[in-house]
Design a protein around this motif. Structure first.
Motif, PDB file in Angstrom:
ATOM      1  N   TRP A 451      -3.207  47.646   3.321  1.00 32.48           N
ATOM      2  CA  TRP A 451      -2.276  48.699   2.725  1.00 32.48           C
ATOM      3  C   TRP A 451      -3.047  50.243   2.542  1.00 32.48           C
ATOM      4  CZ3 TRP A 451      -3.240  51.721  -1.331  1.00 32.48           C
ATOM      5  CH2 TRP A 451      -4.374  51.659  -2.412  1.00 32.48           C
ATOM      6  N   GLN A 452      -4.150  50.200   2.585  1.00 33.85           N
ATOM      7  CA  GLN A 452      -4.949  51.618   2.360  1.00 33.85           C
ATOM      8  C   GLN A 452      -4.823  52.182   3.936  1.00 33.85           C
ATOM      9  OE1 GLN A 452      -8.579  50.225   0.607  1.00 33.85           O
ATOM     10  NE2 GLN A 452      -8.304  51.811  -0.884  1.00 33.85           N
ATOM     11  N   GLN A 453      -4.701  51.458   5.004  1.00 39.60           N
ATOM     12  CA  GLN A 453      -4.913  52.008   6.189  1.00 39.60           C
ATOM     13  C   GLN A 453      -3.432  52.197   6.666  1.00 39.60           C
ATOM     14  OE1 GLN A 453      -7.061  49.118   5.774  1.00 39.60           O
ATOM     15  NE2 GLN A 453      -8.518  50.925   5.144  1.00 39.60           N
ATOM     16  N   GLN A 454      -2.611  51.924   6.144  1.00 43.53           N
ATOM     17  CA  GLN A 454      -0.855  51.896   6.455  1.00 43.53           C
ATOM     18  C   GLN A 454      -0.180  52.885   5.648  1.00 43.53           C
ATOM     19  OE1 GLN A 454       0.114  47.860   6.105  1.00 43.53           O
ATOM     20  NE2 GLN A 454      -0.268  47.258   7.993  1.00 43.53           N
ATOM     21  N   ALA A 455       0.886  53.351   6.211  1.00 46.75           N
ATOM     22  CA  ALA A 455       1.848  54.155   5.353  1.00 46.75           C
ATOM     23  C   ALA A 455       2.626  53.321   4.446  1.00 46.75           C
ATOM     24  CB  ALA A 455       2.730  54.948   6.194  1.00 46.75           C
ATOM     25  N   GLY A 456       2.633  53.733   3.372  1.00 49.16           N
ATOM     26  CA  GLY A 456       3.405  52.793   2.404  1.00 49.16           C
ATOM     27  C   GLY A 456       4.575  53.864   1.570  1.00 49.16           C
ATOM     28  N   MET A 457       5.462  52.910   0.585  1.00 51.31           N
ATOM     29  CA  MET A 457       6.257  53.477  -0.053  1.00 51.31           C
ATOM     30  C   MET A 457       6.387  52.670  -1.427  1.00 51.31           C
ATOM     31  SD  MET A 457      10.585  53.633   0.765  1.00 51.31           S
ATOM     32  CE  MET A 457      10.255  54.721   2.231  1.00 51.31           C
ATOM     33  N   LEU A 458       6.628  53.897  -2.547  1.00 51.75           N
ATOM     34  CA  LEU A 458       7.107  53.159  -3.768  1.00 51.75           C
ATOM     35  C   LEU A 458       8.421  53.484  -3.839  1.00 51.75           C
ATOM     36  CD1 LEU A 458       3.922  54.302  -5.782  1.00 51.75           C
ATOM     37  CD2 LEU A 458       4.256  52.021  -4.865  1.00 51.75           C
ATOM     38  N   LEU A 459       9.241  52.243  -4.216  1.00 45.89           N
ATOM     39  CA  LEU A 459      10.663  52.523  -4.418  1.00 45.89           C
ATOM     40  C   LEU A 459      11.107  52.217  -5.917  1.00 45.89           C
ATOM     41  CD1 LEU A 459      13.658  52.561  -3.146  1.00 45.89           C
ATOM     42  CD2 LEU A 459      13.253  50.143  -2.417  1.00 45.89           C
ATOM     43  N   CYS A 460      11.719  52.942  -6.341  1.00 44.08           N
ATOM     44  CA  CYS A 460      12.123  52.809  -7.784  1.00 44.08           C
ATOM     45  C   CYS A 460      13.600  53.329  -7.875  1.00 44.08           C
ATOM     46  CB  CYS A 460      11.559  53.961  -8.737  1.00 44.08           C
ATOM     47  SG  CYS A 460       9.659  53.541  -8.816  1.00 44.08           S
ATOM     48  N   PRO A 461      14.565  52.045  -7.897  1.00 43.76           N
ATOM     49  CA  PRO A 461      16.059  52.479  -8.154  1.00 43.76           C
ATOM     50  C   PRO A 461      16.122  52.983  -9.554  1.00 43.76           C
ATOM     51  CG  PRO A 461      15.516  50.174  -7.278  1.00 43.76           C
ATOM     52  CD  PRO A 461      14.315  50.724  -7.691  1.00 43.76           C
ATOM     53  N   ARG A 462      17.056  53.676  -9.545  1.00 43.53           N
ATOM     54  CA  ARG A 462      17.452  54.723 -10.761  1.00 43.53           C
ATOM     55  C   ARG A 462      18.684  54.469 -11.575  1.00 43.53           C
ATOM     56  NH1 ARG A 462      14.988  60.902 -10.881  1.00 43.53           N
ATOM     57  NH2 ARG A 462      12.762  60.270 -10.611  1.00 43.53           N
TER      58      ARG A 462
END
Length: 530
Positions: A451-462
């Motif tokens: 995960w540290q070497q890859q692009a990631g995303m945190l997704l939070c539905p509102r």
């Protein structure tokens, strides 16, 4: 007694297949989404890891999801289809169980009666650990009988299969231990069962069962017994009488439509032939439908042991009983009803079986009409669960990422578990779904080392926009994501994206808001926090 002329294996298979396909279509039409608690997305997220355990459940049902979507398209209809293929496999197991019990004539009607009961229809739509057992328990019971009825090489082969299916049941849900413990009653109370114990076959099955479970137990032991800990948390140590009562009534509530149809049809046919009054006869047969023929009645113990043992654990305070646990327990109920009705009303049995067979078409037509009404009602009343745009949001988020980061492949998505799995399921199947933050509990139990070497995303539905058109407030997920990003020296400003469901099924579109936090790859030196 010969099989009724209107039945054949082919006609039974067609009836079951059409019924299961119709139910898959019904759920797609009436629900609008998979399920309100995101259990099915959670299954898919676990399937990405292909591990021997998770932080909540054993892994077998997640493996089934992974295999299914390695073949079929990833969308809601095919997920519902998996749910009802699972039902069909279980009903096939009931058919084989009937044959092993010498009740082959009753098998087709028993199968169709189960398709009138809630666990095999409405409750089966949500594929999870409970519904997975609908297919495993009947086959495991049938293999138990096959193991003790067959001799020589066939008996040994059935014993190996028994060990495999018993292991798969435990790897789906630990509650299957109650089901397997229930085997002790028919084994010790029947002559065939006691004779079986004096052969190598049960011990071969036990050895295979142990081998199947060994890798999972090793995984659990290496991860702080997390899965067993989650299971133990289901009991408070005190008797919860409200839960006990609900579970005690489950056989009559969950299987009420099929049971009433069975008893009513046999009562009517018997009353017509004997000139008896219908209602008193109905009461007598309703009581008799659940009774054993004697202490060594294998069918009775297979039908009732899981319920009785579970109820005992609940009364003792060992477990806080959950009504969905009852979903798989009734696989032998319809066989028990029909067997008892055949004994009580032998002259009425052919006509009753024929009447139940003729009801298949009208019942399926009624199911289709009810589904249409439910879909229309959900669409008109604007239910949030129906209008939640999971698939549409996934496409919007994936397209937005591709436009902003054309040279970066999204490697993982964290955030609000398990709704965050919508991105992988509907749009980016190669993006690994992680629970919460990638370097914290519970993501560490099925880690994504890259995960540290890859692009990631945190997704939070509102949720939805407010009535005045303003944005909904940030959630706990937003706060945790921002704090984590700030600690890592990354941009913590969310990107707010919106999505709607449109088309003939969604006449009153609602705008849902999703907060997206980018997590960009950092140099190796940046991974070492102070």
């Amino acid at each position: 007694m010969a099989a009724p002329s209107f039945w054949s294996a082919a006609s039974g298979a067609v009836a079951v297949g059409v019924s299961c396909l119709l139910w898959a279509l019904v759920q797609w039409l009436a629900r609008g989404n998979l399920d309100g608690y995101h259990d099915m997305l959670e299954n898919y997220a676990w399937a990405q890891a292909w591990d021997w355990g998770t932080h909540k459940h054993p892994p077998f049902f997640a493996w089934v999801v992974g295999v299914w979507f390695a073949v079929f398209p990833q969308n809601d209809f095919f997920y519902h289809l998996l749910s009802y293929v699972n039902v069909a496999v279980g009903l096939w197991g009931v058919w084989h169980l009937a044959a092993r019990l010498g009740l082959r004539t009753l098998a087709p009607t028993a199968v169709l009666l189960l398709l009138w009961c809630l666990p095999y229809t409405t409750l089966a739509a949500k594929f999870n650990a409970n519904s997975q057992l609908l297919s495993l328990w009947p086959w495991t019971a049938a293999l138990l009988l096959a193991s003790w009825q067959e001799r020589g090489g066939r008996g040994l082969a059935y014993s190996v299969a028994l060990g495999l299916l018993a292991g798969a049941s435990m790897l789906s849900k630990y509650y299957s231990g109650v089901f397997l413990a229930g085997f002790l009653l028919p084994i010790f109370l029947s002559t065939e069962g006691r004779q079986w114990l004096r052969t190598p076959r049960p011990y071969l099955a036990l050895a295979v069962f142990s081998l199947v479970l060994a890798p999972h137990l090793a995984w659990v032991a290496g991860h702080g017994w997390i899965t067993l800990g989650y299971a133990m948390e289901q009991g408070s140590g005190a008797t919860q009488w409200g839960y006990v009562l609900r579970f005690a009534l489950a056989p009559w509530l969950y299987w009420l439509p099929g049971w009433l149809a069975c008893v009513a049809v046999f009562s009517y046919q018997q009353a017509q032939r004997q000139g008896q009054r219908f209602w008193p006869l109905l009461g007598r047969l309703a009581w008799r439908s659940w009774l054993p023929t004697g202490s060594s009645d294998t069918l009775f113990w297979l039908a009732w042991a899981p319920w009785a043992l579970t109820l005992g654990f609940g009364i003792a305070g060992v477990a806080e009983l959950s009504s969905p646990w009852a979903i798989p327990i009734g696989f032998a109920f319809s066989l028990l009803w029909l067997r008892n009705m055949q004994i009580a009303t032998p002259e009425a049995t052919p006509a009753a079986l024929h009447a139940l067979y003729r009801a298949v078409g009208p019942v399926l037509a009624a199911v289709a009409l009810v589904a249409l009404a439910l879909g229309i009602g959900s669409a008109r009343t604007g239910q949030g669960g129906y209008y939640r745009p999971s698939a549409e949001a996934a496409q919007v988020i994936a397209q937005d990422w591709a436009q902003r980061h054309p040279a970066l492949t999204l490697g993982w998505v964290g955030g609000a578990w398990a709704e965050n799995a919508l991105l992988s399921f509907y749009a980016l199947p190669k993006a690994r779904t992680l629970p919460g933050l990638p370097d914290s509990y519970p993501a560490l139990f099925n880690p994504h080392p890259a995960w540290q070497q890859q692009a990631g995303m945190l997704l939070c539905p509102r949720g939805t926009l407010r009535p005045d058109g303003s944005q909904p407030l940030p959630t706990v997920c937003d706060q945790q994501a921002q704090q984590w990003l700030l600690q890592r020296g990354q941009n913590a400003t969310p990107r707010l994206l919106t999505a709607q469901r449109q088309g003939w099924r969604f006449p009153h579109p609602q705008t849902f808001v999703y907060a997206v936090f980018d997590v960009l790859p950092q140099p190796a030196s940046a991974h070492r926090l102070p």
